[in-house]
Design a protein around this motif. Structure first.
Motif, PDB file in Angstrom:
ATOM      1  N   PHE A 173      -7.041   6.304  -6.937  1.00 35.94           N
ATOM      2  CA  PHE A 173      -5.695   6.761  -7.262  1.00 35.94           C
ATOM      3  C   PHE A 173      -4.839   6.841  -6.007  1.00 35.94           C
ATOM      4  O   PHE A 173      -3.737   6.323  -5.923  1.00 35.94           O
ATOM      5  CB  PHE A 173      -5.812   8.123  -7.921  1.00 35.94           C
ATOM      6  CG  PHE A 173      -4.506   8.842  -8.152  1.00 35.94           C
ATOM      7  CD1 PHE A 173      -3.373   8.154  -8.538  1.00 35.94           C
ATOM      8  CD2 PHE A 173      -4.441  10.207  -8.013  1.00 35.94           C
ATOM      9  CE1 PHE A 173      -2.203   8.818  -8.784  1.00 35.94           C
ATOM     10  CE2 PHE A 173      -3.268  10.879  -8.256  1.00 35.94           C
ATOM     11  CZ  PHE A 173      -2.145  10.190  -8.630  1.00 35.94           C
ATOM     12  N   LEU A 174      -5.427   7.483  -4.978  1.00 38.95           N
ATOM     13  CA  LEU A 174      -4.668   7.651  -3.738  1.00 38.95           C
ATOM     14  C   LEU A 174      -4.433   6.344  -3.033  1.00 38.95           C
ATOM     15  O   LEU A 174      -3.352   6.071  -2.531  1.00 38.95           O
ATOM     16  CB  LEU A 174      -5.413   8.611  -2.801  1.00 38.95           C
ATOM     17  CG  LEU A 174      -5.043  10.072  -2.942  1.00 38.95           C
ATOM     18  CD1 LEU A 174      -3.575  10.257  -2.607  1.00 38.95           C
ATOM     19  CD2 LEU A 174      -5.321  10.592  -4.335  1.00 38.95           C
ATOM     20  N   LYS A 175      -5.447   5.486  -3.029  1.00 36.76           N
ATOM     21  CA  LYS A 175      -5.308   4.209  -2.349  1.00 36.76           C
ATOM     22  C   LYS A 175      -4.233   3.375  -3.015  1.00 36.76           C
ATOM     23  O   LYS A 175      -3.375   2.784  -2.381  1.00 36.76           O
ATOM     24  CB  LYS A 175      -6.646   3.459  -2.368  1.00 36.76           C
ATOM     25  CG  LYS A 175      -6.592   2.101  -1.679  1.00 36.76           C
ATOM     26  CD  LYS A 175      -7.951   1.426  -1.734  1.00 36.76           C
ATOM     27  CE  LYS A 175      -7.906   0.060  -1.059  1.00 36.76           C
ATOM     28  NZ  LYS A 175      -9.216  -0.626  -1.143  1.00 36.76           N
ATOM     29  N   THR A 176      -4.275   3.337  -4.347  1.00 38.08           N
ATOM     30  CA  THR A 176      -3.338   2.501  -5.077  1.00 38.08           C
ATOM     31  C   THR A 176      -1.935   3.052  -5.010  1.00 38.08           C
ATOM     32  O   THR A 176      -0.964   2.320  -4.895  1.00 38.08           O
ATOM     33  CB  THR A 176      -3.769   2.383  -6.539  1.00 38.08           C
ATOM     34  OG1 THR A 176      -5.139   2.004  -6.575  1.00 38.08           O
ATOM     35  CG2 THR A 176      -2.921   1.369  -7.266  1.00 38.08           C
ATOM     36  N   ALA A 177      -1.842   4.376  -5.101  1.00 34.81           N
ATOM     37  CA  ALA A 177      -0.514   4.983  -5.103  1.00 34.81           C
ATOM     38  C   ALA A 177       0.170   4.856  -3.753  1.00 34.81           C
ATOM     39  O   ALA A 177       1.369   4.939  -3.661  1.00 34.81           O
ATOM     40  CB  ALA A 177      -0.618   6.454  -5.486  1.00 34.81           C
ATOM     41  N   GLY A 178      -0.586   4.634  -2.705  1.00 35.07           N
ATOM     42  CA  GLY A 178       0.027   4.412  -1.411  1.00 35.07           C
ATOM     43  C   GLY A 178       0.668   5.655  -0.848  1.00 35.07           C
ATOM     44  O   GLY A 178       1.753   6.013  -1.244  1.00 35.07           O
ATOM     45  N   ILE A 194       6.097  -0.965 -11.903  1.00 35.40           N
ATOM     46  CA  ILE A 194       6.241   0.133 -10.927  1.00 35.40           C
ATOM     47  C   ILE A 194       5.007   1.022 -10.920  1.00 35.40           C
ATOM     48  O   ILE A 194       4.522   1.448  -9.867  1.00 35.40           O
ATOM     49  CB  ILE A 194       7.495   0.984 -11.249  1.00 35.40           C
ATOM     50  CG1 ILE A 194       8.778   0.226 -10.925  1.00 35.40           C
ATOM     51  CG2 ILE A 194       7.472   2.303 -10.481  1.00 35.40           C
ATOM     52  CD1 ILE A 194      10.042   0.944 -11.371  1.00 35.40           C
ATOM     53  N   ASN A 195       4.486   1.281 -12.119  1.00 37.58           N
ATOM     54  CA  ASN A 195       3.422   2.279 -12.235  1.00 37.58           C
ATOM     55  C   ASN A 195       2.008   1.711 -12.227  1.00 37.58           C
ATOM     56  O   ASN A 195       1.047   2.477 -12.120  1.00 37.58           O
ATOM     57  CB  ASN A 195       3.662   3.112 -13.506  1.00 37.58           C
ATOM     58  CG  ASN A 195       4.872   4.013 -13.377  1.00 37.58           C
ATOM     59  OD1 ASN A 195       4.828   5.030 -12.682  1.00 37.58           O
ATOM     60  ND2 ASN A 195       5.971   3.643 -14.011  1.00 37.58           N
ATOM     61  N   THR A 196       1.882   0.403 -12.352  1.00 36.71           N
ATOM     62  CA  THR A 196       0.540  -0.193 -12.257  1.00 36.71           C
ATOM     63  C   THR A 196       0.355  -1.018 -10.998  1.00 36.71           C
ATOM     64  O   THR A 196      -0.702  -0.985 -10.373  1.00 36.71           O
ATOM     65  CB  THR A 196       0.229  -1.079 -13.480  1.00 36.71           C
ATOM     66  OG1 THR A 196       1.236  -2.094 -13.593  1.00 36.71           O
ATOM     67  CG2 THR A 196       0.164  -0.252 -14.745  1.00 36.71           C
ATOM     68  N   GLU A 197       1.385  -1.750 -10.593  1.00 36.59           N
ATOM     69  CA  GLU A 197       1.271  -2.644  -9.444  1.00 36.59           C
ATOM     70  C   GLU A 197       1.888  -2.063  -8.177  1.00 36.59           C
ATOM     71  O   GLU A 197       1.517  -2.452  -7.073  1.00 36.59           O
ATOM     72  CB  GLU A 197       1.939  -3.991  -9.754  1.00 36.59           C
ATOM     73  CG  GLU A 197       1.379  -4.697 -10.977  1.00 36.59           C
ATOM     74  CD  GLU A 197      -0.088  -5.075 -10.814  1.00 36.59           C
ATOM     75  OE1 GLU A 197      -0.505  -5.371  -9.670  1.00 36.59           O
ATOM     76  OE2 GLU A 197      -0.825  -5.062 -11.820  1.00 36.59           O
ATOM     77  N   SER A 198       2.862  -1.179  -8.328  1.00 38.65           N
ATOM     78  CA  SER A 198       3.489  -0.546  -7.170  1.00 38.65           C
ATOM     79  C   SER A 198       2.996   0.901  -7.061  1.00 38.65           C
ATOM     80  O   SER A 198       1.961   1.243  -7.620  1.00 38.65           O
ATOM     81  CB  SER A 198       5.020  -0.621  -7.299  1.00 38.65           C
ATOM     82  OG  SER A 198       5.649  -0.252  -6.079  1.00 38.65           O
ATOM     83  N   SER A 199       3.728   1.757  -6.374  1.00 38.75           N
ATOM     84  CA  SER A 199       3.225   3.092  -6.043  1.00 38.75           C
ATOM     85  C   SER A 199       3.600   4.180  -7.034  1.00 38.75           C
ATOM     86  O   SER A 199       3.327   5.352  -6.809  1.00 38.75           O
ATOM     87  CB  SER A 199       3.728   3.495  -4.650  1.00 38.75           C
ATOM     88  OG  SER A 199       5.140   3.411  -4.597  1.00 38.75           O
ATOM     89  N   GLY A 200       4.219   3.825  -8.174  1.00 37.15           N
ATOM     90  CA  GLY A 200       4.641   4.837  -9.124  1.00 37.15           C
ATOM     91  C   GLY A 200       3.476   5.496  -9.846  1.00 37.15           C
ATOM     92  O   GLY A 200       2.466   4.860 -10.151  1.00 37.15           O
ATOM     93  N   VAL A 201       3.630   6.804 -10.137  1.00 37.70           N
ATOM     94  CA  VAL A 201       2.670   7.549 -10.962  1.00 37.70           C
ATOM     95  C   VAL A 201       3.444   8.477 -11.896  1.00 37.70           C
ATOM     96  O   VAL A 201       2.944   9.526 -12.276  1.00 37.70           O
ATOM     97  CB  VAL A 201       1.688   8.374 -10.097  1.00 37.70           C
ATOM     98  CG1 VAL A 201       0.740   7.464  -9.356  1.00 37.70           C
ATOM     99  CG2 VAL A 201       2.427   9.291  -9.120  1.00 37.70           C
TER     100      VAL A 201
END
Length: 488
Positions: free
Chosen positions: A10-15, A403-410
């Motif tokens: 989660f943290l890695k992907t969210a950047g 935004i929420n799957t490929e970029s940093s959105g959560v």
């Protein structure tokens, strides 16, 4: 989340998620005098735009179709004349915010799709609020699109905010089958309609946060505790940890005054008692009703008995830090997006913290608070139609999902994204499930045009009660009088 691996993913992907999430919280739930400014920075400054004192920049453009983050074919099904404003430019006024970082890599998609150039004006939050009000109130119309928050009804009633319904009714600008407005959470649509004070769209939601409960599984295992579903269970769990652990308090929660601070939490608790703000607007604030008083008594005694010293001055960032540093057994109710900061590599409780729905009173209903940032356009904006195309594109299903799957959105405002397998894999099943169930049941605060004024007085009275300076019942009665006097 069910495993440390999921948390790390989660943290890695969210950047830089914890930093970014804290940045968003600084914007979402702060408000009024006396609230701390927050100590974190925003990942919104990491893009080509904002930094330190703010910035103005274009997205750079120049990308070929093959380089685009989202294929243009994702927008082919829309019966919208995307190119009708080719060659124009829009100016976007924004705060330093994770949403900006998340969407910036996709801006060339919009520019290629529409031929409209995007100019960013990114500022620290307080500077942005001042500039936004000046821009709207003087009729300057510099911003074609701007971030909007708790002052939405003040802007609307002053005539500074342009309703979007005209554009929704323009067949060249809007296609309902493509946009799928009912996929937006009901609470997000409600807040985009002025929180019940307007029949018209005041903007389109871009992010949402919802209140959840956080607790430490290691302490629960040690003391054989069950996850609290009710206020009393939470109080008992907090009591056990507070009395049995030498260096850990039972629970933590916002105590600091400010309309985005302590009352952001209390408003959830009073709704769970079946009470609401303004039982008769604008004559009866409802703040002196039995449900509000009981909620205030519960929250103040909880923090007084099992909270940290100085609980009345705790801001959201203090609460998050206390949990991340292992100083408390719980956070009773706060933004789900704390999860990133509680599970990153800087957190001492990363491997044991868990997330659950907020506790409710016996016989009460789950009714967590939620907050949405939205983007709007002003009455005097020169390119509102172009700005509407941007708002529509930015919040459309394909852009939101990216935004929420490929970029940093959560922080998706679309239910379909929360149910998407790739998104669930990214954020973890526990975070996704608890957040989704809470979002479906959420009830945001209604921000009437004088909310910043009476909300501040209400928060000051609650702070006095938490500090033990007056009984909660007296504080809420005084808050009711103050709120009603402001509208008299």
């Amino acid at each position: 989340m069910t495993s440390g691996q999921n948390r790390r993913q989660f943290l890695k992907t969210a950047g830089a998620t914890s930093v970014g999430i804290l940045g968003s919280l600084a914007g979402c739930t702060r408000g009024g005098g006396g609230g701390a400014e927050g100590t974190s920075t925003s990942s919104g400054s990491s893009g080509s735009g904002g930094s330190g004192g703010g910035s103005s920049s274009s997205s750079g453009g120049g990308s070929s179709s093959d380089d685009l983050a989202i294929p243009l074919s994702e927008y082919d099904s829309a019966d919208i004349d995307w190119q009708q404003f080719e060659g124009d430019q829009i100016n976007i006024g924004a705060v330093q915010h994770p949403w900006v970082s998340a969407i910036k890599p996709a801006i060339p998609v919009f520019e290629e799709l529409t031929g409209i150039d995007v100019q960013w004006n990114i500022l620290p939050e307080n500077q942005f609020r001042t500039k936004r009000q000046t821009d709207a109130s003087t009729g300057a119309g510099q911003f074609d699109v701007f971030f909007m928050d708790q002052v939405v009804n003040q802007f609307r009633e002053e005539g500074w905010l342009q309703p979007l319904d005209t554009y929704f009714n323009d067949e060249s600008l809007y296609d309902e089958s493509f946009y799928k407005p009912n996929d937006l959470f009901e609470s997000s649509r409600w807040q985009a309609h002025g929180g019940g004070y307007s029949d018209n769209w005041t903007g389109l939601p871009i992010t949402v946060e919802v209140q959840t409960q956080f607790y430490r599984q290691d302490l629960y295992d040690k003391h054989e505790l069950e996850v609290a579903e009710t206020w009393e269970q939470h109080r008992q769990n907090a009591k056990v940890i507070h009395e049995e652990e030498s260096d850990i308090v039972g629970t933590a929660g916002r105590g600091q005054k400010g309309y985005g601070m302590n009352i952001y939490i209390l408003n959830t608790l009073l709704r769970q008692k079946g009470t609401q703000l303004w039982t008769e607007f604008p004559n009866d604030s409802g703040l002196d009703t039995e449900g509000v008083i009981e909620a205030a008594e519960y929250y103040t005694s909880l923090l007084q008995d099992y909270g940290p010293d100085g609980a009345s001055t705790q801001t959201w960032s203090d609460v998050q830090a206390a949990m991340a540093e292992g100083q408390t057994g719980h956070i009773v109710a706060d933004a789900n997006m704390f999860w990133g900061g509680l599970t990153d590599d800087e957190s001492s409780v990363a491997d044991t913290v868990q997330i659950a729905k907020v506790p409710k009173p016996e016989g009460g209903e789950l009714n967590p608070n939620a907050f949405n940032w939205q983007i709007s356009t002003s009455t005097n904006a020169e390119n509102s139609e172009q700005g509407f195309l941007f708002m529509l594109w930015a919040t459309s299903p394909p852009t939101d999902l990216w935004i929420n799957t490929e970029s940093s959105g959560v922080f998706s405002v679309r239910q379909s994204t929360w149910e998407n397998d790739d998104y669930i894999s990214k954020v973890g099943e526990d975070y996704a499930q608890v957040s989704l169930e809470s979002l479906k049941a959420s009830a945001p605060d209604p921000f009437d045009r004088k909310y910043p004024q009476w909300g501040q007085r209400y928060s000051e009275e609650l702070q006095r009660a938490i500090a033990g300076q007056k009984p909660a019942e007296k504080a809420m009665k005084d808050a009711a009088k103050a709120a009603e006097d402001i509208y008299s």
